[in-house]
Write an enzyme that holds these catalytic residues in place. Structure first.
Site, PDB file in Angstrom:
ATOM      1  N   LYS A 126      10.678  56.701  26.478  1.00 46.70           N
ATOM      2  CA  LYS A 126       9.334  56.152  26.269  1.00 46.70           C
ATOM      3  C   LYS A 126       8.422  56.574  27.423  1.00 46.70           C
ATOM      4  O   LYS A 126       8.496  56.045  28.522  1.00 46.70           O
ATOM      5  CB  LYS A 126       9.341  54.620  26.193  1.00 46.70           C
ATOM      6  CG  LYS A 126       7.984  54.113  25.671  1.00 46.70           C
ATOM      7  CD  LYS A 126       7.660  52.692  26.071  1.00 46.70           C
ATOM      8  CE  LYS A 126       6.770  52.596  27.278  1.00 46.70           C
ATOM      9  NZ  LYS A 126       5.455  53.236  27.182  1.00 46.70           N
ATOM     10  N   GLY A 162       3.984  54.721  23.062  1.00 46.64           N
ATOM     11  CA  GLY A 162       3.348  53.445  22.771  1.00 46.64           C
ATOM     12  C   GLY A 162       3.336  52.542  23.981  1.00 46.64           C
ATOM     13  O   GLY A 162       3.634  52.971  25.101  1.00 46.64           O
ATOM     14  N   GLY A 214       4.079  49.137  26.462  1.00 44.18           N
ATOM     15  CA  GLY A 214       5.265  48.493  27.009  1.00 44.18           C
ATOM     16  C   GLY A 214       5.763  47.346  26.155  1.00 44.18           C
ATOM     17  O   GLY A 214       6.962  47.221  25.895  1.00 44.18           O
ATOM     18  N   GLY A 268       8.486  49.378  24.641  1.00 47.70           N
ATOM     19  CA  GLY A 268       9.421  49.175  25.749  1.00 47.70           C
ATOM     20  C   GLY A 268      10.356  47.990  25.525  1.00 47.70           C
ATOM     21  O   GLY A 268      11.570  48.096  25.713  1.00 47.70           O
ATOM     22  N   GLU A 314      13.481  52.174  39.696  1.00 48.87           N
ATOM     23  CA  GLU A 314      12.829  52.827  40.840  1.00 48.87           C
ATOM     24  C   GLU A 314      11.393  52.317  40.867  1.00 48.87           C
ATOM     25  O   GLU A 314      10.605  52.616  39.979  1.00 48.87           O
ATOM     26  CB  GLU A 314      12.898  54.343  40.657  1.00 48.87           C
ATOM     27  CG  GLU A 314      12.768  55.091  41.963  1.00 48.87           C
ATOM     28  CD  GLU A 314      11.349  55.454  42.260  1.00 48.87           C
ATOM     29  OE1 GLU A 314      10.630  54.593  42.810  1.00 48.87           O
ATOM     30  OE2 GLU A 314      10.950  56.575  41.946  1.00 48.87           O
ATOM     31  N   CYS A 368       5.326  57.001  44.561  1.00 47.95           N
ATOM     32  CA  CYS A 368       6.164  55.871  44.958  1.00 47.95           C
ATOM     33  C   CYS A 368       6.623  56.002  46.404  1.00 47.95           C
ATOM     34  O   CYS A 368       6.818  55.014  47.089  1.00 47.95           O
ATOM     35  CB  CYS A 368       7.357  55.764  44.023  1.00 47.95           C
ATOM     36  SG  CYS A 368       8.221  57.326  43.792  1.00 47.95           S
ATOM     37  N   GLU A 403       1.661  47.624  47.325  1.00 49.10           N
ATOM     38  CA  GLU A 403       1.522  49.035  46.964  1.00 49.10           C
ATOM     39  C   GLU A 403       0.143  49.266  46.349  1.00 49.10           C
ATOM     40  O   GLU A 403      -0.202  48.670  45.337  1.00 49.10           O
ATOM     41  CB  GLU A 403       2.619  49.416  45.964  1.00 49.10           C
ATOM     42  CG  GLU A 403       2.606  50.891  45.616  1.00 49.10           C
ATOM     43  CD  GLU A 403       3.757  51.283  44.700  1.00 49.10           C
ATOM     44  OE1 GLU A 403       3.921  50.655  43.644  1.00 49.10           O
ATOM     45  OE2 GLU A 403       4.487  52.224  45.054  1.00 49.10           O
TER      46      GLU A 403
END
Ligand code: NAI
Ligand code: MG
Length: 508
Positions: A193, A223, A225, A229, A267, A301, A402
């Site tokens: 996905k 699509g 989440g 997802g 991650e 990241c 972040e």
């Protein structure tokens, strides 16, 4: 800077951009065929540099997910039993297909993500490297034999089954490669996905390789989440989930993965420390600060977004950072001379701007940059100036959270023990940099850092084979290395008893 090196000319780049911007529509790739989504709804992909629509993708739903997972489940027994050399051949062919259209794929990435084309070329090269690295794996994916006085144990390493792979929008093609290559090498089948904001490169890539794998081995459902997802992670035939993205989404994935008790690798980004000691090469360290600020517009990241500068060299470092920032070329991502592009989406652009605002409210000082950048000819583009905050304290939200934009905070330090305490007082632990010429100090500080990667005297010094993954809330599991194969396989222990007959415990 490595990021500016490429042989692509401006004219050729503009030609690729024009043909890459022709609006395309993609189906879902299920069981070897391109099909429309069940709901018949589409999502627009757009170019963040000029806000124009680039493509339409399907907004898949649970019905599509179910079909894709069933296809992957059906394809698994045969794929798991292919000869290792066959999987190797296919992975190398995938790498070859990418190499043949390298500049074209790079341009798809640039158009949809807003990253400079010079960087996108490196992304495609990195994607090729993932397939070539893991192409070598199938032949060496083996178990072990253990001898005991009374038994021999054969430990087989078997592919885990259907895997769900959910990837983000910052390095889409490289993420797809880093997920697909080890899974396919291990003999797993996949439902991928991609992110709903940026996936043009991924869809074009899947189109390019759609004839190479047996039907059902690779399936792609695009699509949102919540609608793709979640049904994917909770599907009873999915045996593992690999995810890269935000902590918030990771928490949902962990909860959802608990439904069928499946393992996850996660991650989740970071707030990595880039430590500059008093004996460092200040030119190289300053370059690294500018590089990690602007590379991929800070949407990385592993970005070194917390710089810890020793107080003795703090001002000198800042001056040298300023000198290099002044020469950063921000502009049209399509132009091979550009070094800083546009943020990937409006949501990300707004998030970064609100953090810059917050930094000021918290009392930090935007010594360089500090707001939106206007690029002539692309006035409505989502550009942000490279921004360096000074006077940052580790307790500030801009030092803890972040930002995922071209924003770096500088903190001053004096004492090594205090430094390590501050470096480690972060919920994250993904990357890190360290600048010193003192060997003992290099080893001492890097071993004291709670993080998955430390780059000594060169940031982003990365090659396939080097593990990437997090400590603490940066996630768990390692990608980019042989250990990754363990996440896509499990071991089975077959114990052969060497004696014959009854034990004689229940003597009659
Ligand atoms: P996200 O984590 O929501 O999106 C990543 C992927 O997860 C996308 O494909 C998305 O559709 C999918 N997803 C979203 N909700 C899901 C759910 N409930 N179940 C399964 N899959 C789901 O990240 P987002 O919202 O795009 O970005 C927010 C922040 O996350 C960024 O500002 C950045 O700080 C961080 N981030 C970190 C990345 C990294 O490399 N570790 C990559 C992308 C974002
Ligand atoms: Mg999200």
């Amino acid at each position: 800077m490595a990021m500016a090196m490429n042989n692509l000319g401006l004219e050729e780049a503009r030609r690729l951009a024009a043909s890459g911007s022709r609006v395309r529509t993609f189906g879902l790739f299920i069981n070897g065929e391109w099909v429309d989504g069940n709901a018949g709804e589409l999502i627009n992909l757009s170019n963040p540099a000029n806000r124009q629509t680039l493509a339409h993708i399907q907004a898949g739903d649970a019905t599509d997910v179910d079909r894709a997972v069933r296809a992957a489940h059906g394809a698994f027994p045969l794929w798991a039993r292919t000869f290792p050399t066959e999987r190797q051949r296919i992975l190398l062919e995938i790498a070859q297909r990418l190499r043949r259209r390298l500049t074209e794929f790079a341009m798809f990435e640039t158009l949809n993500n807003g990253k400079p084309i010079g960087e996108a070329l490196l992304d495609v090269a990195g994607s090729i490297a993932q397939f070539e690295f893991f192409a070598g794996a199938p032949a060496f994916l083996r178990g072990e034999l253990l001898d005991f006085p009374h038994a021999s144990a054969l430990v087989h390493r078997e592919p885990i089954g259907v895997v769900a792979q959910i990837i983000p929008w910052n390095v889409p093609l490289q993420m797809a490669a880093a997920k697909l290559a080890p899974a396919l090498a291990a003999g797993c089948t996949v439902v991928l996905k991609p992110a709903e904001t940026v996936c043009l490169s991924v869809m074009e890539f899947v189109r390019e390789i759609d004839d190479l794998l047996p039907p059902g081995v690779l399936n792609v459902v695009t699509g949102y989440g919540a609608t793709v997802g979640e049904p994917l992670v909770t599907h009873p035939l999915v045996r593992k989930v690999a995810f890269t993205g935000s902590r918030e989404t990771a928490r949902k994935i962990m909860r959802n993965a608990s439904v069928n008790i499946i393992p996850q690798t996660l991650e989740l980004g970071g707030k990595s420390a880039n430590i500059v000691c008093q004996d460092a090469d200040l030119n190289a360290a300053a370059e690294s600060v500018v590089m990690t600020t602007v590379f991929n517009k800070g949407e990385v990241c592993l970005a070194g977004s917390r710089v810890f500068a020793h107080r003795k060299i703090h001002d000198e470092l800042l001056d040298r950072i300023g000198a290099r920032l002044a020469s950063v070329r921000q502009g049209d991502p399509v132009d091979p001379a550009t070094q800083l592009g546009a943020q990937a989406s409006l949501a990300q652009f707004e998030k970064v701007n609100s953090y810059i605002e917050l930094g000021r409210l918290e009392g930090a000082h935007a010594t360089y940059g500090g707001g939106r950048a206007i690029v002539s000819g692309l006035e409505n583009g989502l550009f942000i100036q490279p921004t360096i905050f000074t006077g940052v304290r580790n307790s500030m939200r801009i030092a803890q959270e972040e930002i995922f934009g071209p924003v770096t905070g500088i903190l001053a330090w004096d004492d090594e023990a205090e430094l390590l305490k501050d470096v480690n007082s972060s919920p994250y632990g993904l990357g890190g940099g360290l600048w010193t010429r003192d060997l003992a100090r290099a080893h001492r500080i890097s071993r004291g850092m709670e993080t998955g990667t430390v780059w000594v005297n060169r940031y982003y010094n990365m090659q396939p084979g080097m593990p990437i993954g997090g400590y603490k809330q940066s996630g768990f599991g390692r990608e980019n290395c042989l250990e990754t194969l363990n996440h896509y396989t499990h071991s089975k222990c077959v114990v052969i008893n060497l004696a014959e007959g009854e034990l004689g415990v229940f003597s009659h």
